[in-house]
Design a protein around this motif. Sequence first.
Motif, PDB file in Angstrom:
ATOM      1  N   ASN A  56      -0.196   4.027   3.393  1.00 14.29           N
ATOM      2  CA  ASN A  56      -1.073   3.081   4.067  1.00 14.29           C
ATOM      3  C   ASN A  56      -2.414   3.708   4.441  1.00 14.29           C
ATOM      4  N   ALA A  57      -2.477   5.042   4.468  1.00 12.54           N
ATOM      5  CA  ALA A  57      -3.737   5.735   4.774  1.00 12.54           C
ATOM      6  C   ALA A  57      -4.522   6.083   3.513  1.00 12.54           C
ATOM      7  N   TRP A  58      -4.122   5.564   2.371  1.00 12.71           N
ATOM      8  CA  TRP A  58      -4.758   5.874   1.097  1.00 12.71           C
ATOM      9  C   TRP A  58      -6.273   5.660   1.120  1.00 12.71           C
ATOM     10  N   HIS A 113      -2.694  -2.957   5.049  1.00 11.40           N
ATOM     11  CA  HIS A 113      -1.752  -4.048   4.873  1.00 11.40           C
ATOM     12  C   HIS A 113      -0.531  -3.787   5.747  1.00 11.40           C
ATOM     13  N   ALA A 114       0.150  -4.841   6.100  1.00  7.85           N
ATOM     14  CA  ALA A 114       1.414  -4.660   6.811  1.00  7.85           C
ATOM     15  C   ALA A 114       2.336  -3.849   5.906  1.00  7.85           C
ATOM     16  N   PRO A 115       2.766  -2.689   6.343  1.00  6.33           N
ATOM     17  CA  PRO A 115       3.576  -1.843   5.470  1.00  6.33           C
ATOM     18  C   PRO A 115       4.969  -2.426   5.278  1.00  6.33           C
ATOM     19  N   GLU A 116       5.531  -2.171   4.124  1.00  7.45           N
ATOM     20  CA  GLU A 116       6.919  -2.569   3.911  1.00  7.45           C
ATOM     21  C   GLU A 116       7.795  -1.411   4.372  1.00  7.45           C
ATOM     22  N   ALA A 148      -4.442  10.978  -8.046  1.00  5.22           N
ATOM     23  CA  ALA A 148      -4.654  12.423  -7.953  1.00  5.22           C
ATOM     24  C   ALA A 148      -4.937  12.871  -6.522  1.00  5.22           C
ATOM     25  N   LEU A 149      -5.364  11.943  -5.659  1.00  2.00           N
ATOM     26  CA  LEU A 149      -5.663  12.294  -4.276  1.00  2.00           C
ATOM     27  C   LEU A 149      -4.406  12.461  -3.424  1.00  2.00           C
ATOM     28  N   LEU A 150      -3.260  11.968  -3.903  1.00  2.00           N
ATOM     29  CA  LEU A 150      -2.073  11.905  -3.060  1.00  2.00           C
ATOM     30  C   LEU A 150      -1.269  13.201  -2.932  1.00  2.00           C
TER      31      LEU A 150
END
Length: 299
Positions: free
Chosen positions: A19-21, A87-90, A232-234
């Motif tokens: 969610n912080a992407w 977004h509301a996280p699942e 690639a950022l993850l």
Amino acid sequence: MSAAASAPIRLAVISEGVNAWPLYVAQGRDMFGQEGVAVEVTLTGSSTHQLEQLRSGGYDIGFQQSDHVVRAVETGGDLCIVMAQGHAPELSLVAAQDVKTLADLKGRDIVVDGANSGYALLLRKLLADHGLSKTDYRFLEIGGSQERFDAMKAGQGAASWLNPPFDRNLFALGFASLGTTTQFFPSYPGSIAACRRAWAAQNADRLVAFIRAFRGACHWLKDAANRDAAIALLPSRLSIAPALANKAFDAFVAKPLPAIDAAGLQQVIDVYWQAEGLPLPKGAPEKYMDLSYQNKAGL
């Protein structure tokens, strides 16, 4: 420019996660710098600590759930929602192997971030809807996603809300799922950015620049042409398998930009009022939200 105006914006984030992407994008591609602001990020690991520091001026902006802002205002704080952050996280309600239904949580310990905030309130509502009162279980306040994952893995609790990849990693170890937030609360709003109204008024240009950079990162993420660069950022931030990262990218692209409006915030107010047993009338959404800065950002 004064020293205060040129100092980094102090941003507080409770935990890492998909969610912080957009934040990872904005940092990795220097989008904040391109808008003329520096951002100093602190990973707090606790929504309670983060809210206290945000109220007192220890942080300038915090990524929180909306109910934190409602609670702060109702207890004399000066906070307001200024932007939709995610977004509301699942979230998955991850459970120990011997827990098959929500009723099985009676008499058990449940791992949460803060017992009276965020998705713990939704969990209280969910359990009440399934016949469990507050005295039928115990909330253990552990902290952010990593801390809750560690606690569940160590057997400290019978259940906990967890976001990817923490939930998937526990499933791989044999833990069960009792359902997801999307299944239980399909229209509940996602996380937001909040700050003190006084700070926002004194730093309006910097706040607008911050929002423009963050929202710009959201737009960048929604471009399918950026898939490889985005994924690639993850690895440096999250322990996430490539297949899950690709799935998360597809999910982000398929959704509209994160949004918060009066109708969504009203749901949060209703849940908070019910959980706290507060007298009527309820506060109106505008008491807790000022989207004029997001509107000025133009994205």
